[in-house]
Scaffold this active site. Structure first.
Site, mmCIF file in Angstrom:
data_model
loop_
_atom_site.group_PDB
_atom_site.id
_atom_site.type_symbol
_atom_site.label_atom_id
_atom_site.label_comp_id
_atom_site.label_asym_id
_atom_site.label_seq_id
_atom_site.Cartn_x
_atom_site.Cartn_y
_atom_site.Cartn_z
ATOM 1 N N GLY A 36 50.916 48.023 37.589
ATOM 2 C CA GLY A 36 51.471 47.423 36.371
ATOM 3 C C GLY A 36 50.765 46.129 36.008
ATOM 4 O O GLY A 36 50.295 45.960 34.872
ATOM 5 N N ASP A 56 41.639 50.066 43.787
ATOM 6 C CA ASP A 56 42.991 50.586 44.004
ATOM 7 C C ASP A 56 42.811 51.901 44.771
ATOM 8 O O ASP A 56 41.712 52.451 44.828
ATOM 9 C CB ASP A 56 43.688 50.864 42.661
ATOM 10 N N LEU A 74 43.535 50.086 51.218
ATOM 11 C CA LEU A 74 43.451 48.791 51.913
ATOM 12 C C LEU A 74 43.584 48.940 53.427
ATOM 13 O O LEU A 74 43.128 48.078 54.184
ATOM 14 C CB LEU A 74 44.549 47.849 51.401
ATOM 15 N N SER A 133 55.607 37.089 46.634
ATOM 16 C CA SER A 133 56.785 37.494 45.867
ATOM 17 C C SER A 133 57.970 36.564 46.128
ATOM 18 O O SER A 133 58.091 35.968 47.208
ATOM 19 C CB SER A 133 57.166 38.920 46.268
ATOM 20 N N HIS A 135 60.586 37.596 46.938
ATOM 21 C CA HIS A 135 61.376 38.223 48.011
ATOM 22 C C HIS A 135 61.064 37.665 49.413
ATOM 23 O O HIS A 135 61.712 38.071 50.371
ATOM 24 C CB HIS A 135 61.242 39.744 47.937
ATOM 25 N N TYR A 158 59.675 44.564 52.692
ATOM 26 C CA TYR A 158 58.718 44.143 51.660
ATOM 27 C C TYR A 158 58.555 42.617 51.668
ATOM 28 O O TYR A 158 57.437 42.094 51.746
ATOM 29 C CB TYR A 158 59.187 44.642 50.293
ATOM 30 N N SER A 187 59.701 37.856 38.321
ATOM 31 C CA SER A 187 59.770 39.189 37.709
ATOM 32 C C SER A 187 58.807 39.203 36.534
ATOM 33 O O SER A 187 59.116 38.653 35.469
ATOM 34 C CB SER A 187 61.188 39.489 37.220
ATOM 35 N N ARG A 196 69.678 38.675 36.099
ATOM 36 C CA ARG A 196 68.937 37.973 37.159
ATOM 37 C C ARG A 196 67.531 37.575 36.683
ATOM 38 O O ARG A 196 67.045 36.480 36.951
ATOM 39 C CB ARG A 196 68.839 38.880 38.396
HETATM 40 P P1 NAI Z 1 52.418 48.103 41.321
HETATM 41 O O1 NAI Z 1 53.166 48.836 42.359
HETATM 42 O O2 NAI Z 1 52.536 48.557 39.912
HETATM 43 O O3 NAI Z 1 50.875 48.055 41.706
HETATM 44 C C1 NAI Z 1 50.417 47.968 43.026
HETATM 45 C C2 NAI Z 1 49.140 48.762 43.145
HETATM 46 O O4 NAI Z 1 48.711 48.692 44.501
HETATM 47 C C3 NAI Z 1 49.308 50.255 42.790
HETATM 48 O O5 NAI Z 1 48.391 50.631 41.772
HETATM 49 C C4 NAI Z 1 49.030 50.979 44.078
HETATM 50 O O6 NAI Z 1 48.316 52.203 43.921
HETATM 51 C C5 NAI Z 1 48.190 49.970 44.849
HETATM 52 N N1 NAI Z 1 48.284 50.190 46.278
HETATM 53 C C6 NAI Z 1 49.407 50.422 47.018
HETATM 54 N N2 NAI Z 1 49.083 50.640 48.300
HETATM 55 C C7 NAI Z 1 47.740 50.550 48.390
HETATM 56 C C8 NAI Z 1 46.813 50.710 49.438
HETATM 57 N N3 NAI Z 1 47.203 50.994 50.688
HETATM 58 N N4 NAI Z 1 45.497 50.572 49.162
HETATM 59 C C9 NAI Z 1 45.082 50.283 47.901
HETATM 60 N N5 NAI Z 1 45.911 50.150 46.858
HETATM 61 C C10 NAI Z 1 47.228 50.273 47.095
HETATM 62 O O7 NAI Z 1 52.866 46.559 41.432
HETATM 63 P P2 NAI Z 1 52.720 45.411 40.372
HETATM 64 O O8 NAI Z 1 54.012 45.217 39.708
HETATM 65 O O9 NAI Z 1 51.507 45.595 39.568
HETATM 66 O O10 NAI Z 1 52.520 44.145 41.335
HETATM 67 C C11 NAI Z 1 51.231 43.760 41.778
HETATM 68 C C12 NAI Z 1 51.381 42.794 42.953
HETATM 69 O O11 NAI Z 1 52.186 41.702 42.558
HETATM 70 C C13 NAI Z 1 52.049 43.437 44.163
HETATM 71 O O12 NAI Z 1 51.432 42.937 45.328
HETATM 72 C C14 NAI Z 1 53.470 42.936 44.087
HETATM 73 O O13 NAI Z 1 54.060 42.839 45.385
HETATM 74 C C15 NAI Z 1 53.282 41.570 43.451
HETATM 75 N N6 NAI Z 1 54.472 41.163 42.719
HETATM 76 C C16 NAI Z 1 54.779 41.725 41.497
HETATM 77 C C17 NAI Z 1 55.908 41.330 40.823
HETATM 78 C C18 NAI Z 1 56.247 41.861 39.464
HETATM 79 O O14 NAI Z 1 57.229 41.372 38.878
HETATM 80 N N7 NAI Z 1 55.495 42.806 38.888
HETATM 81 C C19 NAI Z 1 56.834 40.337 41.397
HETATM 82 C C20 NAI Z 1 56.412 39.829 42.692
HETATM 83 C C21 NAI Z 1 55.273 40.228 43.301
HETATM 84 C C1 15L Z 2 58.928 41.986 43.185
HETATM 85 O O1 15L Z 2 58.410 41.476 44.173
HETATM 86 C C2 15L Z 2 58.524 43.335 42.724
HETATM 87 O O2 15L Z 2 57.166 43.599 42.961
HETATM 88 C C3 15L Z 2 58.829 43.595 41.262
HETATM 89 O O3 15L Z 2 58.725 44.984 41.012
HETATM 90 C C4 15L Z 2 60.203 43.072 40.866
HETATM 91 O O4 15L Z 2 61.176 43.854 41.426
HETATM 92 C C5 15L Z 2 60.353 41.617 41.267
HETATM 93 O O5 15L Z 2 59.990 41.368 42.616
HETATM 94 C C6 15L Z 2 61.774 41.069 41.068
HETATM 95 O O6 15L Z 2 62.299 40.449 41.988
HETATM 96 O O7 15L Z 2 62.308 41.240 39.974
#
Ligand code: NAI
Ligand code: 15L
Length: 287
Positions: A36, A56, A74, A133, A135, A158, A187, A196
């Site tokens: 995302g 990815d 990874l 995060s 979290h 997580y 978020s 929230r």
């Molecule tokens: P997402 O789940 O949409 O994207 C994560 C990507 O990592 C996916 O495309 C997935 O294929 C890839 N991935 C998962 N396991 C893998 C592996 N073993 N090797 C290579 N690629 C792998 O998550 P999003 O929302 O884009 O978040 C990106 C980062 O930001 C994450 O690390 C997430 O924990 C962190 N984050 C995001 C938040 C949000 O509100 N979107 C909030 C807090 C943290």
């Molecule tokens: C996160 O760490 C997650 O990656 C995201 O999907 C949301 O759930 C966010 O926290 C949140 O706390 O809203």
């Protein structure tokens, strides 16, 4: 102990003379490029680098001009070592992003992060932006203001994996001087999806501003910053990261009519409204 002089080496070309394109970085690596946030960042970070290397384990489509695509898991040590070759700085957004069973979290967020930092070290990368995060702190009550120096209180596997990432990056800074900015993202979505998120909301534009500050501040050492917009109510305090100069411009307040603050106290018998992690605090553990 790392060589202190390493701290004086910036992760980018200060003269902006790296090529005819005058871009500060030769090659920026973005992991999680199919996710995302990765899809949001893909176009937006292009002005900063001659080449953006996108990675990815999922499909990322084809490379456009100025892009390289490297599909890799990874958890694959050798592949991650190759992935880092020729990279100046890393935006690490890859991995499991929600509460999950321990095994996949261990592979992507723990082993994957160890692989990444070892490869970062071996390749001479100077700076990492780590998508941590909120979290890591999900078990603080919503009534408490939290800063970066307070003990971590993760709300599941997580969150624990993100604590590991923050500790690992701290070690690589203390040991080798590799700088990391841990962005404890709240978020980050187009808009808040519930009450929230009125407190945890981070707009895409403010995420970009946070990344810009983290990438271009000359010396960041090991910094932890909470990634939130200028929301009216908030339970995080960013004073320890003031040196990054992050000034959010957006706010969840434009969505206030959707999630009005009733001024009533949230029901304290429900863990999902008592603690900052919301639904994550009751999602696990899934072993
Ligand atoms: P997402 O789940 O949409 O994207 C994560 C990507 O990592 C996916 O495309 C997935 O294929 C890839 N991935 C998962 N396991 C893998 C592996 N073993 N090797 C290579 N690629 C792998 O998550 P999003 O929302 O884009 O978040 C990106 C980062 O930001 C994450 O690390 C997430 O924990 C962190 N984050 C995001 C938040 C949000 O509100 N979107 C909030 C807090 C943290
Ligand atoms: C996160 O760490 C997650 O990656 C995201 O999907 C949301 O759930 C966010 O926290 C949140 O706390 O809203």
């Amino acid at each position: 102990m790392h060589d202190f002089l390493n701290l004086l080496t910036l992760p980018f070309d200060t003269n902006m003379t790296s090529s005819v394109t005058n871009k500060p970085f030769k090659r920026l690596l973005l992991t999680g490029a199919a996710g995302g946030l990765g899809r949001v960042l893909r176009e937006r970070i292009k002005p900063w680098a001659e080449i953006v290397r996108l990675s990815d384990m999922s499909d990322m489509g084809s490379a456009s001009e100025g892009e390289e695509i490297v599909r890799c898991d990874l958890a694959d040590k050798a592949a991650v070592l190759d992935l880092l070759e020729g990279v100046d700085a890393v935006l690490h957004f890859g991995g499991i992003s929600v509460e999950e069973r321990f095994e996949p979290i261990m592979q992507a967020n723990i082993l994957g992060l160890a692989n990444l930092y070892e490869a970062v070290h071996k390749s001479g990368v100077k700076r990492v932006l780590y998508a941590s995060s909120n979290h890591v702190n999900g078990y603080y009550p919503v009534t408490q203001l939290v800063d970066a120096d307070m003990p971590m209180r993760p709300d599941g596997f997580y969150g624990i994996s993100k604590c590991f990432g923050e500790a690992l990056s701290r070690f690589y800074f203390d040991r080798f001087g590799i700088e990391t900015v841990c962005m404890r993202i709240g978020s980050c979505f187009p808009e808040p999806l519930n009450a929230r998120m009125m407190k945890t909301f981070l707009s895409y534009n403010d995420l970009m501003e946070l990344i810009r500050c983290a990438l271009f501040t000359p010396r960041v050492g090991h910094t932890i910053i909470f990634g939130v917009s200028d929301n009216d109510a908030c339970w995080v305090d960013n004073s320890q990261a003031a040196h990054l100069g992050y000034r959010p411009k957006d706010s969840s307040r434009q969505f206030a009519d959707r999630f009005p603050d009733t001024a009533e106290r949230p029901p304290m018998d429900d863990p999902a409204t008592t603690f900052q992690g919301g639904p994550f605090v009751v999602a696990g553990p899934k072993y």
